[in-house]
Design an enzyme around this catalytic site. Structure first.
Site, PDB file in Angstrom:
ATOM      1  CG  HIS A   1      -2.011   0.983   1.163  1.00  0.00           C
ATOM      2  ND1 HIS A   1      -3.303   0.681   1.511  1.00  0.00           N
ATOM      3  CD2 HIS A   1      -2.033   2.280   0.785  1.00  0.00           C
ATOM      4  CE1 HIS A   1      -4.074   1.749   1.363  1.00  0.00           C
ATOM      5  NE2 HIS A   1      -3.305   2.739   0.908  1.00  0.00           N
TER       6      HIS A   1
ATOM      7  CG  HIS B   1      -0.901   6.633  -1.888  1.00  0.00           C
ATOM      8  ND1 HIS B   1      -2.083   6.586  -2.594  1.00  0.00           N
ATOM      9  CD2 HIS B   1      -1.174   6.084  -0.670  1.00  0.00           C
ATOM     10  CE1 HIS B   1      -3.035   6.038  -1.841  1.00  0.00           C
ATOM     11  NE2 HIS B   1      -2.498   5.721  -0.658  1.00  0.00           N
TER      12      HIS B   1
ATOM     13  NE  ARG C   1       0.553  11.312  -2.945  1.00  0.00           N
ATOM     14  CZ  ARG C   1      -0.588  11.020  -2.341  1.00  0.00           C
ATOM     15  NH1 ARG C   1      -1.556  10.423  -3.012  1.00  0.00           N
ATOM     16  NH2 ARG C   1      -0.774  11.305  -1.061  1.00  0.00           N
TER      17      ARG C   1
ATOM     18  CG  ASN D   1      -4.356   7.917  -4.878  1.00  0.00           C
ATOM     19  OD1 ASN D   1      -3.432   7.144  -5.096  1.00  0.00           O
ATOM     20  ND2 ASN D   1      -4.444   8.615  -3.758  1.00  0.00           N
TER      21      ASN D   1
ATOM     22  CG  HIS E   1      -6.083   2.206   5.056  1.00  0.00           C
ATOM     23  ND1 HIS E   1      -7.455   2.084   5.043  1.00  0.00           N
ATOM     24  CD2 HIS E   1      -5.766   2.955   3.965  1.00  0.00           C
ATOM     25  CE1 HIS E   1      -7.944   2.725   4.007  1.00  0.00           C
ATOM     26  NE2 HIS E   1      -6.941   3.270   3.331  1.00  0.00           N
TER      27      HIS E   1
ATOM     28  CG  ASN F   1      -9.570   8.847   5.278  1.00  0.00           C
ATOM     29  OD1 ASN F   1     -10.143   8.487   6.302  1.00  0.00           O
ATOM     30  ND2 ASN F   1     -10.162   8.857   4.101  1.00  0.00           N
TER      31      ASN F   1
ATOM     32  CG  ASP G   1      -2.231   4.799   3.451  1.00  0.00           C
ATOM     33  OD1 ASP G   1      -2.052   5.096   2.259  1.00  0.00           O
ATOM     34  OD2 ASP G   1      -3.242   5.157   4.101  1.00  0.00           O
TER      35      ASP G   1
ATOM     36  CG  HIS H   1      -0.147  15.175   0.782  1.00  0.00           C
ATOM     37  ND1 HIS H   1      -0.971  15.157  -0.318  1.00  0.00           N
ATOM     38  CD2 HIS H   1      -0.667  14.260   1.643  1.00  0.00           C
ATOM     39  CE1 HIS H   1      -1.948  14.272  -0.128  1.00  0.00           C
ATOM     40  NE2 HIS H   1      -1.782  13.713   1.056  1.00  0.00           N
TER      41      HIS H   1
ATOM     42  N   GLY I   1      -2.653  12.292   4.822  1.00  0.00           N
ATOM     43  CA  GLY I   1      -1.621  11.366   4.388  1.00  0.00           C
ATOM     44  C   GLY I   1      -0.274  11.679   4.988  1.00  0.00           C
TER      45      GLY I   1
END
Length: 426
Positions: free
Chosen positions: A56, A58, A60, A90, A228, A273, A300, A304, A319
């Site tokens: 899991h 990200h 980006r 995403n 998660h 989240n 997760d 950012h 995040g």
């Protein structure tokens, strides 16, 4: 040329034994007695584990390179001891078709230093509603299907997705969240929320959808994995599903195991989240990793920009990052404190994710791909976000003291991360 790593403590068959590990042409080969032309590396008692796997993450890219790129995210993974990561969808374009997926996989082939296995979307546009993505076209090139960041709101749509995923022998990997139960919340609806005038996210917004999806999985025979997990109700639902023999699994993350909402601060680095939950939820999660209900710990990792994370709890983006600090945190606060064994941590972070997601390897036996991590468990240091290779810096664990770190990460027999420790022992 073979490379032979000697004087190591090697994880094989669920235990650590002293021995040697030999690598040739990207594969584990019999070590035997070192030959004259071997490259010999003495590890002097360091610990060797199958490369860590994070299901899991990200990354980006494509779409949001200001937050993270394939290059920076996989460099962070390598530094954290990970040899494989599963990238969430995403993105822009969201991988809901082969054409969109290939934008991402082209970048992976060009820039990744560890293995990256992408997820395909469940729904078109990764919206959690509307119509399903082209699951059949995506299936050969993705590790599973997820709309992470959004729960699939329609039971009928999720049931259809599960039927199709089951036929394709791919898992549904679900972010569970009932939109109508959120009520504008952004931290856990608990002690800190009430005392500081914030809007809360109820536990029911998570577990209610877990409950729904487990019944759909029972009906469809789909392989179902919950992202998660953060609440005690979700843990119990998964425990009951496994007792029924359903093909259900779940993951949690270090921040849910090590923090509770009473420890929140008015800073964006504490916002994610699902949110950090209550003491009781944390205790249930720990019980879940102890008894095997929770089979995977993922990070997760969700980077950012600094500006997006400096707006306080109410306004910051959700995040945090985790690839570079997950293992040392869990080793320090779970293993060294007797909550779980080191062997159990290796299962949660390497062996189980490989088995559940059909990734292979993880045994460090002859013929396996030479994907492994060398750990210095005596290394004492503090979590330093400024030193991260990730573009993200937001973590609630800044300055936490820890022991243990990856000193060498090897993928296909090739070192992709090496720290100063390895340079001094040669």
């Amino acid at each position: 040329m073979r490379t032979v790593y000697t004087e190591a403590r090697i994880y094989r068959g669920g235990r650590f034994d002293e021995g040697s590990l030999a690598v040739e042409q990207g594969r584990i080969v019999p070590a035997g007695t070192p030959r004259a032309d071997d490259r010999v590396v003495s590890l002097r008692g360091l610990w060797v584990v199958p490369g860590l796997v994070d299901v899991h993450v990200h990354l980006r890219e494509p779409g949001f390179p200001q937050k993270e790129t394939i290059a920076t995210g996989t460099a962070a993974a390598a530094r954290g001891g990970y040899t494989a990561v599963c990238s969430m969808p995403n993105l822009n374009p969201a991988p809901d078709s082969l054409e969109a997926l290939h934008v991402q996989t082209d970048l992976i082939r060009r820039d990744a230093v560890v293995r990256v296995l992408p997820y395909g979307c469940i729904t078109k546009g990764q919206r959690g509603c509307g119509t399903l993505a082209d699951l059949e076209a995506l299936a050969p090139e993705v590790v599973g299907f997820s709309d992470d960041g959004r729960g699939v709101q329609s039971a009928e749509l999720m049931e259809e997705a599960m039927h199709r995923a089951a036929a394709l022998h791919k898992p549904i990997v679900a972010h569970c969240e009932v939109d109508e139960l959120l009520h504008g919340g952004y931290i856990h609806d608990g002690v800190y929320c009430r005392e500081h005038g914030h809007r809360g996210i109820s536990s029911e917004s998570e577990w209610r959808q877990v409950e729904r999806d487990i019944e759909l999985a029972a009906r469809t025979g789909c392989r179902y994995h919950v992202c998660h997990v953060s609440t005690r109700e979700s843990v119990e639902l998964v425990r009951q599903a496994r007792a029924r023999g359903l093909r259900v699994s779940c993951e949690t993350a270090p921040h849910y195991l090590l923090l509770c909402d009473e420890e929140l601060r008015e800073e964006g680095r504490f916002k994610m989240n699902p949110p950090i939950r209550s003491r009781e939820d944390r205790a249930a999660l720990i019980s879940g990793i102890q008894d095997g209900t929770i089979e995977v710990i993922a990070t997760d990792h969700a980077p950012h920009t600094a500006e997006e994370k400096l707006r306080g709890l109410a306004r910051s983006a959700m995040g945090i990052v985790g690839l570079e600090c997950a293992f040392p945190l869990l080793y320090e606060y779970l293993v060294r404190r007797g909550v779980i064994t080191l062997e159990r941590l290796v299962e949660l972070m390497s062996v189980n994710p490989r088995q559940l997601f059909g990734l292979g390897g993880g045994r460090l036996e002859e013929g396996d791909a030479a994907d492994f991590t060398v750990l210095d468990l005596d290394a004492a240091w503090k979590i330093e976000p400024a030193a991260f290779r990730s573009k993200g810096r937001a973590t609630p664990f800044a300055a936490w003291p820890v022991h243990g770190r990856a000193v060498l990460t090897v993928v296909d027999g090739r070192p992709v991360y090496e720290d100063e420790t390895m340079k001094t022992i040669r």
